[in-house]
Design an enzyme around this catalytic site. Structure first.
Site, PDB file in Angstrom:
ATOM      1  N   ASP A   1      37.328  45.548  29.500  1.00  0.00           N
ATOM      2  CA  ASP A   1      36.279  44.738  30.135  1.00  0.00           C
ATOM      3  C   ASP A   1      36.500  44.704  31.652  1.00  0.00           C
ATOM      4  O   ASP A   1      36.390  43.657  32.297  1.00  0.00           O
ATOM      5  CB  ASP A   1      36.262  43.321  29.556  1.00  0.00           C
ATOM      6  CG  ASP A   1      34.859  42.718  29.546  1.00  0.00           C
ATOM      7  OD1 ASP A   1      33.913  43.442  29.872  1.00  0.00           O
ATOM      8  OD2 ASP A   1      34.732  41.529  29.248  1.00  0.00           O
TER       9      ASP A   1
ATOM     10  N   PHE B   1      33.391  35.207  37.311  1.00  0.00           N
ATOM     11  CA  PHE B   1      34.124  35.581  36.109  1.00  0.00           C
ATOM     12  C   PHE B   1      34.519  37.052  36.192  1.00  0.00           C
ATOM     13  O   PHE B   1      33.763  37.863  36.707  1.00  0.00           O
ATOM     14  CB  PHE B   1      33.240  35.404  34.868  1.00  0.00           C
ATOM     15  CG  PHE B   1      32.998  33.971  34.477  1.00  0.00           C
ATOM     16  CD1 PHE B   1      33.957  33.277  33.761  1.00  0.00           C
ATOM     17  CD2 PHE B   1      31.822  33.324  34.811  1.00  0.00           C
ATOM     18  CE1 PHE B   1      33.745  31.960  33.374  1.00  0.00           C
ATOM     19  CE2 PHE B   1      31.597  32.008  34.435  1.00  0.00           C
ATOM     20  CZ  PHE B   1      32.558  31.324  33.716  1.00  0.00           C
TER      21      PHE B   1
END
Lengths: 417, 309
Positions: free
Chosen positions: A306, A324
């Site tokens: 990710d 984030f």
């Protein structure tokens, strides 16, 4: 070009040479010979590395390279070089660019930028126009230009009917739909896992319920529509159970988990390091145990880094203002190598994601394309900024002890070591 | 003389019981000072303090400012509404600009959780947290404990209930840490929508019945209903809140003992507590305000004492 790899332990369950140490001769990108000992008759380029292990080339199904639009975070060129040096011969890049990759022109631009590298780039197309979760984008057109699946990255599909229509429509061309598992009406502006640590720190909690409700909803829809659904980055024990039950029913659902969600818990939050601010959030050790079991049982198909480079201006700020995301290509193997069973780890980085995203699989045997990752599984070190090749340095693994070093890749008739 | 175990006061969770005792002993001394005809000591006349308030505050800001003035520190005040923060300057840049002016200590209130912790890692000054989002408000918790100690002799073994919006309250969190550290028993009471799901992991009890909670406790610390921190409605109306959790005189009189009533202010009269309760002899609300100055003087004095001069 001819290349001779000396004494490599082959880790490839689909290969007849699994767990055997062999010499490998590669000519013009094709595996020519695999034997106990191959003599270097032609003065070929020779690769001889300490404790060398070789597997099929790894494929990361969720990376962000920023380009176009966020080149200050990462460019396609440096991103692909980072991927190669971190062991990845293929990456799927998310559509969270600017403009959003929601049309063939942007997909084509990204593909063109990625030509001529060892690591192959596969774009993920945005499911909806501008990732606004309102109207479906031109999925078929994007697929024809190289998009391998469709989703709005971390933006959940709030409208259930939109997911229903997408799953139905994509069946016309065997498309894979991705739905980020988060119910925003429950998640609201939660920052970290809702648990005792969020309570201790006064940080707004993001309950596991938000993820699990969305997965339950998506699976209901999938049961109704049929089609192929991929749920990226699940993070809770109950999510594993939901997907296990759905697979048992025969639904065509697959899922991934991030490397950091497999090894780090929300105990990492205690000093408000904004690198720990990730989506899905770091959960508890109970969740980690369930995720690892899910991997071993075949419920979770894929491990992803990710990889999401964020520039310092958006990370070196107060926790609630930070974006984030963490980078992860460079640290994935070292973080997981001693935690996840080697065969499971390699399968979740090679054959599983390639099957699900329908891209070429190259087994390690004579006559196949050389698409290889070279690594040493026993080298232990502390991961520091010096190990980071990405433009942005926002790694959740900074200063962690990792075991396992990647030498590089051989792919697309190129050697990157 | 003893010193604090920390360089900054960011949260109660970073300090220990000895720190609290030291702060209280020092505050005792300063409380005596501020009741003299000349309410000032020259202790910090070579220290410059910046009060950075990125969020509205009246009483905390006044209390800090008064504490600093009573210690003879030079002070500069900064509030977000009149600053370049609105022009997009980052917190680090704002703080560094102010520090370039040779400031020794920063008192900061900020809407973001962890802002003081973040600042302490990136600037070279002592930091006192005057409230960071829903995280901590350590000086409020210290002055609350100090006021309980003054009223009841000690905090140890006392039963304290914190009533109201626990979910959005930095006062509640700091109070829980401070009270537990001193050996008090703590319960929280309020609508279930405003009690964090995992609050019991902090070693506190939960009671949803206000009468039972008050019957159990020695001290009720009643929090303000923080409408400004609520993005959605956690209860239908303040009227209904008052019906379920409001403390009025008949309720107090119905209890088997006289409990102490506290409130960090500002009070929504008629919502959390009625005027009659706020003004009663059971209330120590104004003592809290006075003690706030003494406790803040102690905290600033003890942190400034560590600065090499």
């Amino acid at each position: 070009m001819t290349l001779l790899i000396k004494s490599a332990t082959i880790i490839d369950k689909t290969s007849p040479f699994h767990n055997q140490t062999k010499d490998i001769l590669i000519e013009n990108g094709i595996i020519l010979k695999i034997e106990n000992s191959i003599e270097n008759k032609g003065n070929f380029e020779e690769i001889q590395l300490d404790n060398l292990h070789i597997s099929q080339g790894w494929f990361d199904t969720s990376v962000c390279f920023g380009e176009p639009g966020f080149e200050e975070r990462e460019t396609i060129e440096n991103g692909l070089n980072t991927a190669a040096k971190s062991g990845f011969t293929a990456v799927a890049v998310n559509p969270n660019t600017s403009p959003v990759a929601d049309n063939k022109a942007t997909i084509e631009f990204i593909k063109n930028k990625a030509c001529g590298f060892a690591t192959s780039l596969y774009p993920l197309g945005s499911l909806t126009k501008n990732s606004e979760s309102e109207d479906i984008a031109e999925l078929f057109d994007m697929k024809n230009y190289g998009a391998i699946a469709f989703g709005d990255y971390k933006k959940p599909i709030s409208n259930a009917n939109l997911l229903k229509i997408s799953l139905q429509y994509a069946q016309n061309f065997d498309g894979l739909i991705m739905s980020y598992p988060q119910d925003n009406s429950i998640a609201r502006n939660g920052l970290v896992n809702e648990e005792k640590n969020s309570t201790r720190l006064g940080l707004k909690g993001l309950p596991a319920l938000a993820e699990e409700m969305q997965i339950a909803r998506d699976l209901f829809i999938l049961e109704y529509t049929s089609g192929k659904l991929h749920i990226p980055s699940i993070s809770t024990a109950k999510s594993v159970q939901l997907i296990k039950d759905a697979k048992k029913k025969g639904l065509q659902v697959t899922c991934s988990v991030t490397a950091h969600n497999l090894v780090l818990t929300d105990d990492e939050l205690m000093d408000f390091d904004s690198n720990t601010k990730v989506l899905p959030p770091l959960r508890t050790s109970k969740d980690i145990n369930a995720l690892i079991k899910g991997l071993n049982d075949g419920v979770i198909d894929i491990i992803t880094s990710d990889h999401n480079p964020i520039d310092i201006e958006h990370k070196k700020v107060e926790y609630s203002n930070a974006k984030f995301g963490t980078i992860g290509l460079e640290s994935l193997f070292g973080a997981l190598n001693k935690v996840i069973d080697t065969d499971v780890l390699i399968a979740s980085l090679t054959t599983n994601p390639r099957k699900i995203f329908n891209i070429e699989i190259n087994c390690i045997k004579v006559g196949e394309k050389a698409d290889l990752t070279l690594f040493n599984p026993d080298d232990a070190y502390t991961f520091t900024e010096a190990h980071i090749l990405s433009t942005s340095k926002n790694s959740i693994f900074l200063n962690k002890k990792l075991t396992g070093r990647v030498y590089g890749v051989i792919a697309n008739n190129k050697t990157i070591l | 003389m003893s010193q604090l175990s920390v360089k900054h006061l960011i949260g109660i969770k970073h300090i220990n019981e000895a720190d609290i005792n030291l702060i209280f002993e020092t505050a005792d001394h300063f409380k005596e000072v501020i009741n003299r005809p000349i309410k000032k000591v020259p202790s910090l006349r070579d220290i410059t303090i910046a009060n950075l308030f990125f969020e509205n505050s009246t009483r905390t800001k006044l209390s800090f400012e008064l504490a600093e003035k009573r210690l003879s520190a030079d002070i500069i005040n900064f509030s977000a509404s009149q600053s370049s923060v609105k022009k997009g300057e980052t917190l680090i840049d704002t703080a560094n600009n102010i520090l370039s002016m040779k400031v020794d200590l920063i008192v900061m209130r900020h809407p973001n959780v962890g802002a003081c912790d973040f600042l302490s890692k990136h600037v070279n000054a002592r930091i006192v947290n005057a409230g960071d989002g829903t995280h901590e408000h350590p000086t409020q918790a210290l002055l609350d404990s100090y006021s309980i100690r003054e009223k009841l002799g000690s905090v140890t073994g006392k039963k304290v209930v914190i009533v109201g919006d626990i979910l959005h309250s930095r006062v509640a969190l700091s109070n829980i840490y401070a009270l537990k550290l001193q050996g008090a028993e703590v319960k929280v009471c309020g609508p279930k929508t405003l009690i964090p799901k995992y609050i019991e992991s902090l070693g506190v009890g939960v009671e949803y019945d206000i009468k039972k909670a008050l019957e159990w406790c020695d001290v009720a610390n009643v929090l303000r209903v923080q409408n400004e921190r609520m993005a959605i409605n956690y209860f239908p109306s303040t009227r209904e809140y008052a019906q379920l959790f409001g403390i009025n005189k008949p309720l107090l009189d119905s209890l088997s003992k006289k409990i102490v009533i506290m409130h960090p202010g500002p009070i929504n009269r008629g919502v959390e507590i009625t005027s009659e309760v706020a003004n009663s002899d059971q209330s120590i609300i104004l003592n809290q305000v006075e003690n706030g100055v003494a406790v803040r003087m102690a905290v600033i004095y003890l942190l400034a004492e560590q600065i090499q001069r």
